[in-house]
Design a protein around this motif. Structure first.
Motif, short mmCIF file in Angstrom:
data_model
loop_
_atom_site.label_atom_id
_atom_site.label_comp_id
_atom_site.label_asym_id
_atom_site.label_seq_id
_atom_site.Cartn_x
_atom_site.Cartn_y
_atom_site.Cartn_z
N ALA A 417 61.38 54.94 70.91
CA ALA A 417 61.69 55.89 69.84
C ALA A 417 60.61 56.96 69.68
O ALA A 417 60.70 57.78 68.77
N GLY A 418 59.58 56.93 70.54
CA GLY A 418 58.57 57.98 70.50
C GLY A 418 57.22 57.55 69.97
O GLY A 418 56.30 58.38 69.87
N GLY A 419 57.04 56.28 69.64
CA GLY A 419 55.75 55.80 69.14
C GLY A 419 54.86 55.29 70.26
O GLY A 419 55.22 55.31 71.44
N GLU A 420 53.68 54.79 69.88
CA GLU A 420 52.74 54.22 70.85
C GLU A 420 52.03 53.03 70.21
O GLU A 420 51.48 53.14 69.10
N LEU A 421 52.06 51.89 70.89
CA LEU A 421 51.30 50.72 70.44
C LEU A 421 49.90 50.84 71.03
O LEU A 421 49.70 50.71 72.23
N LEU A 422 48.91 51.09 70.16
CA LEU A 422 47.54 51.34 70.61
C LEU A 422 46.82 50.06 71.04
O LEU A 422 46.05 50.06 72.00
#
Length: 638
Positions: A417-422
């Motif tokens: 969906a466009g996020g990032e798990l850092l």
């Protein structure tokens, strides 16, 4: 299948040129007084394809003939072939032969072969199977793949009608190797079954053997082609006990039985649960929710429910016994291991397993899976966080395989969906001090390390402000199997100044049993204030049915306060039967106790869930309008 028809799957497969390639060829022809503009040809072809899909073969034959009149060269021939196929599909062999005769002029080598195959099909439809075999014998040994499949279909049926079933089975078994989709494979198996019924001589009993287990399995089925009803069911089940891994055991048997269903709802349901195991409390809750739904069904007079204890007999044995006892629909088993066991027998009686299998079940018909899977919660959280503007996240998950699976699932949904798990921290499930994990994930530990290194390099004490946490985190994802870890984490987040970062958690951070069985104690979640979590609508936004169910739970089963979600799961499992049994797995969406339920391409029931936030120690439903993230590649199990 009568002599003048093929299955729709075969009819569709016989069409070799795509719409795009035909349009290109049409565009390359010279303009004559009888030709149409390319746009007209494209529109006419779309109408012809739509007529085929709708089963209106007479209209399709006419439209393809018009297209042939407006075309030239091999494109004209291809349209004439399509017209001939459509004419054959609705039984007009005379028209089909006229179109084939017209197609011979200007046909390419591959098209000439297609003409021979289609001519053999017409011979078969006209009751001349030997003539069909003679025509096919003139073809070269090596054919294009589509022509090979079409020729094998005609040859197999012709061999059946000339009383040569062993040869026919071998041809069609080999043909199945070339098929790649479940619909075509089932149609091929149907061709063998229909071949037994069309054979001029009755099948011998006992069946002959050839040494080939697949061919022998088919020959053992042949005597059953003339039976029906309860006799067919018992015979098919006995056959399956011998030929457990036979290709027909997964698809054809279920299709044969589905064709005999005479009611919209099963008359006998089997419920398989581990009632005398360590999972007894959950099993009883599912059973009680299931029976509550059954008793509320105004049309239940013709339906009986039999409950089987899988802890005593084992999941596979209970599943087999339910089939022998005449179950029309099976619900269960519950444990993942037992679901994996029954997969080997599945596909015969429509089944709703109460967990997700670890095995590939895409080839099975009428086998469905339903679970209170935290993967559904992770997807709901990812979608809600993205809708709220979050683009970066960190996660706390248990240091277990299950924790890794849920973290991977959340990460896939969030990043899709466009996020990032850092970053993420795998905590020990028994951990009771979350200071170190919290400091590490918020980079507080690194801040302290920089302070120590600076002091050591200078050789003097250095005044240093309070360690600072990272500032690049929009949300925190927490997966926990109980409220304890979330409560411990909440206090540490506040301690390290991260109380302003939105925290999203899976459902089990909420002690739902306390809310249902002891409502006065539900306000003890004050240390989770601010946490957002995904959970079932029966708990967060209950309707009248949910309120009635939980009122019954408090009245009749207050002595065993188990997680109420399992009562809702049992209630939903019963509610799903009507959709699965009547529609044979067609797509639908229903509002359930456990979520908005829909069926994915793998036969798994997916849940879209509401969210709530703890405020003053109580969950308050959030009005969050989000589009669920595509679940086709995101699978899970509990």
């Amino acid at each position: 299948m009568n002599g003048s028809q093929f299955t729709s799957a075969f009819a569709r497969a016989a069409r070799t040129l795509t719409l795009a390639s035909l349009a290109v060829l049409a565009a390359c022809t010279s303009v004559t007084p009888t030709e149409r503009p390319v746009s007209d040809v494209t529109a006419l072809e779309q109408r012809a394809r739509a007529a085929v899909d709708a089963g209106n073969f007479a209209a399709a034959a006419d439209l393809f003939t018009q297209l042939a009149a407006a075309s030239s060269g091999t494109t004209r021939v291809e349209y004439l072939l399509e017209a001939a196929r459509s004419a054959a599909d609705y039984g007009d062999t005379a028209l089909a032969r006229r179109r084939l005769g017209e197609a011979r002029s200007g046909a390419s080598a591959a098209q000439q072969q297609a003409i021979v195959v289609l001519g053999a099909r017409l011979d078969l439809a006209e009751g001349r199977p030997q003539a069909a075999l003679d025509a096919l014998a003139a073809l070269p040994a090596v054919l294009p793949e589509q022509a090979q499949r079409d020729a094998a279909a005609v040859r197999g049926q012709a061999l059946f009608r000339t009383g040569r079933p062993v040869e026919a089975i071998r041809v069609l078994v080999e043909r199945e190797v070339w098929l790649t989709d479940a619909e075509s494979i089932l149609a091929n198996q149907r061709m063998i079954w229909d071949g037994f019924r069309a054979s001029p001589t009755p099948a011998p009993a006992p069946a002959p053997t050839t040494g080939d287990v697949v061919v022998d399995g088919w020959l053992a089925l042949a005597p059953l082609a003339g039976t029906s009803g309860a006799d067919l069911r018992r015979s098919l089940l006995a056959w399956r006990q011998t030929y457990t891994t036979h290709p027909a055991a997964a698809g054809l048997l279920a299709d044969l039985l589905a064709a005999q269903r005479s009611t919209a709802f099963p008359s006998q349901i089997a419920l398989l649960l581990p009632l005398s195991s360590a999972q007894r409390a959950f099993a009883l809750a599912i059973r009680d929710g299931f029976m509550a739904a059954h008793l509320r069904n105004p049309n239940n007079a013709g339906t009986t429910v039999r409950v089987y204890d899988t802890a005593q007999a084992g999941g596979a044995a209970a599943y087999l016994q339910a089939q022998l006892d005449g179950a029309d629909f099976i619900v269960g088993p519950l444990s993942r291991g037992e679901v994996d066991q029954v997969v080997e027998q599945a596909g015969f009686v429509p089944t709703l397993a109460l967990n997700y299998s670890t095995r590939d079940t895409s080839f099975l018909r009428s086998f469905y899976q339903f679970a209170l899977a935290p993967e559904d919660e992770a997807r709901a959280i990812a979608a809600a966080a993205i809708a709220a503007g979050a683009r970066t996240a960190v996660a706390f998950v248990p240091s277990t395989q299950r924790g890794n699976e849920i973290r991977n699932n959340f990460q896939a949904a969030f990043e899709q969906a466009g996020g990032e798990l850092l970053d993420w921290y795998p905590y020990e499930p028994a951990l009771r001090d979350f200071s170190a994990p919290t400091a590490a994930l918020l980079n507080v530990t690194r801040s302290r390390e920089r302070h120590r290194r600076l002091a050591a390099n200078l050789g003097v004490a250095v005044q240093f402000p309070e360690p600072r946490r990272r500032e690049d985190v929009d949300m925190i994802f927490v997966f926990a199997d109980e409220p304890g870890p979330a409560r411990l984490l909440a206090s540490q987040l506040r301690f390290y100044g991260a109380g302003d970062i939105p925290v999203y958690a899976t459902a089990l951070v909420f002690d739902a049993a306390a809310q249902v069985f002891n409502p006065g104690s539900a306000a003890r979640n004050g240390d989770l204030n601010g946490f957002i979590f995904a959970d079932t609508p029966a708990l967060l936004t209950p309707d009248a049915a949910a309120r009635d169910l939980y009122a019954d739970v408090r009245s009749y089963w207050s002595q065993r306060p188990v997680d109420p979600r399992f009562y809702g799961m049992g209630f939903d499992a019963y509610g799903l039967i009507a959709s699965l049994y009547a529609s044979d797995g067609q797509s639908w969406t229903i509002r359930g106790m456990s979520g908005d339920l829909s069926l994915d391409e793998q036969g798994r029931v997916r849940r879209v869930l509401p969210l709530a936030q703890f405020r003053n120690g109580r969950p308050v439903a959030l009005d969050v309008s989000i589009q669920p993230i595509d679940t086709r590649a995101l699978t899970g199990r509990r």
